[in-house]
Design a protein around this motif. Structure first.
Motif, PDB file in Angstrom:
ATOM      1  N   GLN A 160      27.267  39.903  45.639  1.00 54.73           N
ATOM      2  CA  GLN A 160      26.805  38.738  45.260  1.00 54.73           C
ATOM      3  C   GLN A 160      27.334  37.451  46.419  1.00 54.73           C
ATOM      4  N   MET A 161      27.515  37.978  47.636  1.00 49.58           N
ATOM      5  CA  MET A 161      27.745  37.167  48.305  1.00 49.58           C
ATOM      6  C   MET A 161      26.295  37.391  49.998  1.00 49.58           C
ATOM      7  N   ALA A 162      25.690  38.512  49.144  1.00 45.85           N
ATOM      8  CA  ALA A 162      24.754  39.203  50.286  1.00 45.85           C
ATOM      9  C   ALA A 162      24.036  37.465  50.545  1.00 45.85           C
ATOM     10  N   VAL A 163      23.946  36.310  49.875  1.00 50.68           N
ATOM     11  CA  VAL A 163      22.683  35.302  49.623  1.00 50.68           C
ATOM     12  C   VAL A 163      23.571  34.336  50.489  1.00 50.68           C
ATOM     13  N   LEU A 164      24.885  34.292  51.195  1.00 56.41           N
ATOM     14  CA  LEU A 164      24.729  33.755  51.659  1.00 56.41           C
ATOM     15  C   LEU A 164      24.526  33.945  53.660  1.00 56.41           C
ATOM     16  N   LEU A 165      24.096  35.212  54.043  1.00 56.66           N
ATOM     17  CA  LEU A 165      23.745  35.414  54.743  1.00 56.66           C
ATOM     18  C   LEU A 165      22.400  35.076  55.025  1.00 56.66           C
ATOM     19  N   ASP A 205      25.132  29.000  53.941  1.00 56.76           N
ATOM     20  CA  ASP A 205      25.005  27.959  52.877  1.00 56.76           C
ATOM     21  C   ASP A 205      26.373  27.923  51.830  1.00 56.76           C
ATOM     22  N   VAL A 206      27.356  28.079  52.419  1.00 53.31           N
ATOM     23  CA  VAL A 206      27.921  28.249  51.397  1.00 53.31           C
ATOM     24  C   VAL A 206      28.437  28.059  50.319  1.00 53.31           C
ATOM     25  N   GLU A 207      28.431  26.384  50.064  1.00 55.82           N
ATOM     26  CA  GLU A 207      27.610  26.054  48.676  1.00 55.82           C
ATOM     27  C   GLU A 207      26.704  26.744  47.315  1.00 55.82           C
ATOM     28  N   PHE A 240      31.667  32.183  43.782  1.00 60.17           N
ATOM     29  CA  PHE A 240      32.660  32.527  43.230  1.00 60.17           C
ATOM     30  C   PHE A 240      33.536  31.144  43.934  1.00 60.17           C
ATOM     31  N   ARG A 241      32.914  30.767  44.520  1.00 62.11           N
ATOM     32  CA  ARG A 241      33.323  28.775  44.481  1.00 62.11           C
ATOM     33  C   ARG A 241      33.023  28.220  43.187  1.00 62.11           C
ATOM     34  N   ASN A 242      31.815  28.365  43.033  1.00 61.68           N
ATOM     35  CA  ASN A 242      30.965  28.154  41.912  1.00 61.68           C
ATOM     36  C   ASN A 242      31.918  29.096  40.217  1.00 61.68           C
ATOM     37  N   TYR A 253      40.397  32.428  44.800  1.00 65.71           N
ATOM     38  CA  TYR A 253      39.704  32.504  43.797  1.00 65.71           C
ATOM     39  C   TYR A 253      38.338  34.111  44.359  1.00 65.71           C
ATOM     40  N   CYS A 254      38.365  34.551  45.431  1.00 67.42           N
ATOM     41  CA  CYS A 254      37.364  34.996  46.180  1.00 67.42           C
ATOM     42  C   CYS A 254      38.108  36.122  46.663  1.00 67.42           C
ATOM     43  N   PRO A 255      36.969  37.559  47.568  1.00 66.56           N
ATOM     44  CA  PRO A 255      37.987  37.893  48.347  1.00 66.56           C
ATOM     45  C   PRO A 255      37.637  38.325  49.915  1.00 66.56           C
ATOM     46  N   TYR A 256      37.042  36.562  50.061  1.00 67.53           N
ATOM     47  CA  TYR A 256      36.741  36.879  51.269  1.00 67.53           C
ATOM     48  C   TYR A 256      37.760  35.415  52.419  1.00 67.53           C
ATOM     49  N   PHE A 257      39.029  34.750  51.263  1.00 70.56           N
ATOM     50  CA  PHE A 257      39.176  33.841  51.667  1.00 70.56           C
ATOM     51  C   PHE A 257      39.715  34.431  53.624  1.00 70.56           C
ATOM     52  N   PRO A 258      40.446  33.466  54.425  1.00 72.43           N
ATOM     53  CA  PRO A 258      41.233  32.771  55.669  1.00 72.43           C
ATOM     54  C   PRO A 258      41.958  34.042  55.810  1.00 72.43           C
ATOM     55  N   ASP A 272      41.394  22.107  46.038  1.00 69.23           N
ATOM     56  CA  ASP A 272      40.881  22.136  47.204  1.00 69.23           C
ATOM     57  C   ASP A 272      40.660  23.118  47.919  1.00 69.23           C
ATOM     58  N   PHE A 273      40.785  24.241  47.497  1.00 67.23           N
ATOM     59  CA  PHE A 273      40.713  25.647  48.350  1.00 67.23           C
ATOM     60  C   PHE A 273      39.752  25.603  48.349  1.00 67.23           C
ATOM     61  N   ARG A 274      38.089  25.272  48.492  1.00 66.32           N
ATOM     62  CA  ARG A 274      36.642  25.310  49.153  1.00 66.32           C
ATOM     63  C   ARG A 274      36.869  25.034  50.308  1.00 66.32           C
ATOM     64  N   HIS A 332      38.840  25.970  52.655  1.00 72.14           N
ATOM     65  CA  HIS A 332      38.631  26.601  53.629  1.00 72.14           C
ATOM     66  C   HIS A 332      37.728  27.706  53.859  1.00 72.14           C
ATOM     67  N   CYS A 333      36.581  26.687  52.582  1.00 71.41           N
ATOM     68  CA  CYS A 333      35.492  27.841  52.689  1.00 71.41           C
ATOM     69  C   CYS A 333      34.302  28.299  54.035  1.00 71.41           C
ATOM     70  N   ALA A 334      34.513  27.243  55.444  1.00 66.79           N
ATOM     71  CA  ALA A 334      33.996  26.695  56.845  1.00 66.79           C
ATOM     72  C   ALA A 334      34.913  28.488  57.434  1.00 66.79           C
ATOM     73  N   LYS A 335      35.718  29.071  56.850  1.00 65.66           N
ATOM     74  CA  LYS A 335      36.793  29.976  57.414  1.00 65.66           C
ATOM     75  C   LYS A 335      36.530  31.073  56.744  1.00 65.66           C
ATOM     76  N   CYS A 336      35.287  31.328  55.665  1.00 56.87           N
ATOM     77  CA  CYS A 336      35.051  32.347  54.991  1.00 56.87           C
ATOM     78  C   CYS A 336      34.604  33.440  56.198  1.00 56.87           C
ATOM     79  N   ARG A 337      35.286  34.754  55.557  1.00 55.34           N
ATOM     80  CA  ARG A 337      35.598  35.941  56.807  1.00 55.34           C
ATOM     81  C   ARG A 337      34.101  36.472  56.282  1.00 55.34           C
TER      82      ARG A 337
HETATM   83  S1  SF4 Z   1      36.039  31.712  51.799  1.00 57.57           S
HETATM   84 FE1  SF4 Z   1      34.362  30.077  50.447  1.00 57.57          FE
HETATM   85  S2  SF4 Z   1      32.410  30.984  50.784  1.00 57.57           S
HETATM   86 FE2  SF4 Z   1      33.576  32.871  51.273  1.00 57.57          FE
HETATM   87  S3  SF4 Z   1      33.590  33.401  49.758  1.00 57.57           S
HETATM   88 FE3  SF4 Z   1      35.608  32.583  49.035  1.00 57.57          FE
HETATM   89  S4  SF4 Z   1      34.807  30.916  48.342  1.00 57.57           S
HETATM   90 FE4  SF4 Z   1      33.285  31.937  49.078  1.00 57.57          FE
END
Ligand code: SF4
Ligand SMILES: C[S@@+](CC[C@H](N)C(=O)[O-])C[C@H]1O[C@@H](n2cnc3c(N)ncnc32)[C@H](O)[C@@H]1O
Length: 392
Positions: A285-290, A294-296, A300-302, A326-331, A356-358, A360-365
């Motif tokens: 699911q996350m491969a597209v971010l690479l 673009d976290v949008e 998991f955000r959407n 709400y996702c596996p990669y939060f800070p 609001d949680f979104r 923190h996506c700028a720090k997505c692991r």
């Molecule tokens: S931190 Fe944001 S961009 Fe990263 S996986 Fe979680 S919801 Fe997606």
């Protein structure tokens, strides 16, 4: 303007509220704005039951010490706290809260982490309590227990038809293994694995694609364990769970991840395990971010795909506090707090939409693996600093 995000129609199936959503005209082809959503939540509050099946996946942390000491994992450091909560009855209170939440939200799949769930004396009861409400129970285990512990495990009382035992092999080589587990005997580990291999339950092995020697590791595993049709495979990345512990390793292996992520479907086949099914996971699911950082575009955000709980290391005034995400990669330092017995459970769903949680996506692991300059989220999220800097 606030950022719109999509609410999938299937989120609300079987739900009277779905019909109420459309006339409110704050949607355009199923797109809701962050400003409109809190209003909808207020209107929908009396119909709380309509949230059923909102999250497809729900992850819980069983409160029981983990005896393994894998060097890459931060969980065993919580052992004294786990033990304290077992002794003072709070572990039971937390487990009961999980059961209640699973009954209410009815996720398709539950993921059970720990501590070490297989050593918890309550594990069979817990599994039987949730089994009628879910399709699949994914249970994470270390296979690092003594033969005596294994014999005492109440496997015959577990709903094995619903369980998938999940495990992440660490190189699968005796020297490396003993170093990384700080001395757990490889032969005892193998005996445990082989015993579970013969059980009529599904087993999933999650191989870490950051490992340079992944093909060798994978080959050895096939030769020694001889997986049959009850085995499944998946691929994962190392994660900065240890709050900084893994950052260097993640950065060093960036090029490897970028290359391998393009080959998720063929990687395992190429290593000669064509007959065993690879199951897709968060990495897919996350491969597209690479592609452009673009976290949008993050699933998991959407969409409300997942709700995950973990113990908040701070126990406040003798009350159990959980963190949820709400996702596996939060800070590692972020999570909404939930006070059992005090907070309204509806918050678990409401905070997903509140959005609001979104920030923190700028720090997505996961973004640590992105090599370019990530697109900015919005001013609020990124401020004047680039996300690339924030993600480091
Ligand atoms: S931190 Fe944001 S961009 Fe990263 S996986 Fe979680 S919801 Fe997606
Ligand atoms: C924290 S453990 C708890 C459950 C159980 N004790 C076990 O070992 O499976 C759950 C999973 O997290 C994985 N894990 C721990 N640290 C990790 C890290 N830094 N990156 C990726 N996975 C990690 C473990 O390998 C395991 O598969």
């Amino acid at each position: 303007m606030s950022t719109p995000w999509k609410v999938p129609p299937e989120t609300y199936v079987d739900c009277g509220w779905q019909n109420a959503r459309l006339p409110l005209s704050c949607t355009t082809s199923g797109v809701l704005t962050q400003r409109a959503m809190p209003l909808l939540l207020v209107l929908a509050a009396p119909r709380a039951t309509c949230w059923a099946r909102m999250f497809r996946f729900l992850r819980v942390q069983i409160i029981h010490p983990c005896r393994a000491k894998c060097t890459w994992c931060a969980t065993h450091k919580k052992n004294p706290l786990f033990q304290k909560l077992v002794d003072n009855g709070m572990a039971k209170q937390i487990h009961d809260f999980y059961i209640e939440t699973i009954r209410r939200l009815k996720p398709e799949e539950v993921f059970i982490s720990g501590g070490e769930p297989m050593l918890s004396p309550d594990i069979a009861d817990f599994l039987n309590a949730i089994a009628p409400h879910v399709k699949l129970i994914n249970l994470f285990t270390s296979y690092q227990w003594s033969a005596g512990d294994r014999k005492r495990m109440p496997l015959d009382r577990m709903p094995l038809d619903k369980i998938v035992f999940n495990h992440t092999p660490i190189y699968f080589e005796p020297d490396e293994w003993e170093k990384l587990t700080q001395g757990f005997p490889f032969d005892v580990y193998l005996e445990n694995l082989q015993h579970f291999a013969s059980l009529p339950a599904r087993k999933r092995f999650k191989f870490i694609i950051n490992h340079e020697r992944f093909p060798e590791e994978f080959q050895r595993f096939q030769e020694i364990v001889r997986p049959d049709k009850t085995f499944m495979l998946s691929l994962k990345v190392i994660n900065d769970q240890g709050n900084g512990l893994m950052v260097d390793r993640m950065t060093e292996t960036r090029a490897l991840i970028n290359e391998r992520v393009q080959q998720l479907d063929t990687l395992i086949e190429g290593e000669g395990w064509g007959t065993i099914r690879r199951t897709a996971g968060s990495l897919d699911q996350m491969a597209v971010l690479l592609e452009d950082g673009d976290v949008e575009r993050c699933a998991f955000r959407n969409d409300p795909i997942e709700l995950r709980f973990a113990l908040d290391p701070k126990v406040r005034r003798g009350k159990a506090v959980l963190r949820y995400r709400y996702c596996p990669y939060f800070p590692p330092d972020f999570g909404h707090r939930f006070h059992i017995g005090r907070d309204d459970p509806a918050l678990l769903e409401q905070n997903y939409f509140k959005g609001d949680f979104r920030k923190h996506c700028a720090k997505c692991r996961f973004l640590r693996y992105y090599a370019g300059t990530p697109k900015h989220l919005d001013k609020e999220a990124a401020g004047s600093t680039s996300q690339r800097e924030e993600a480091r």
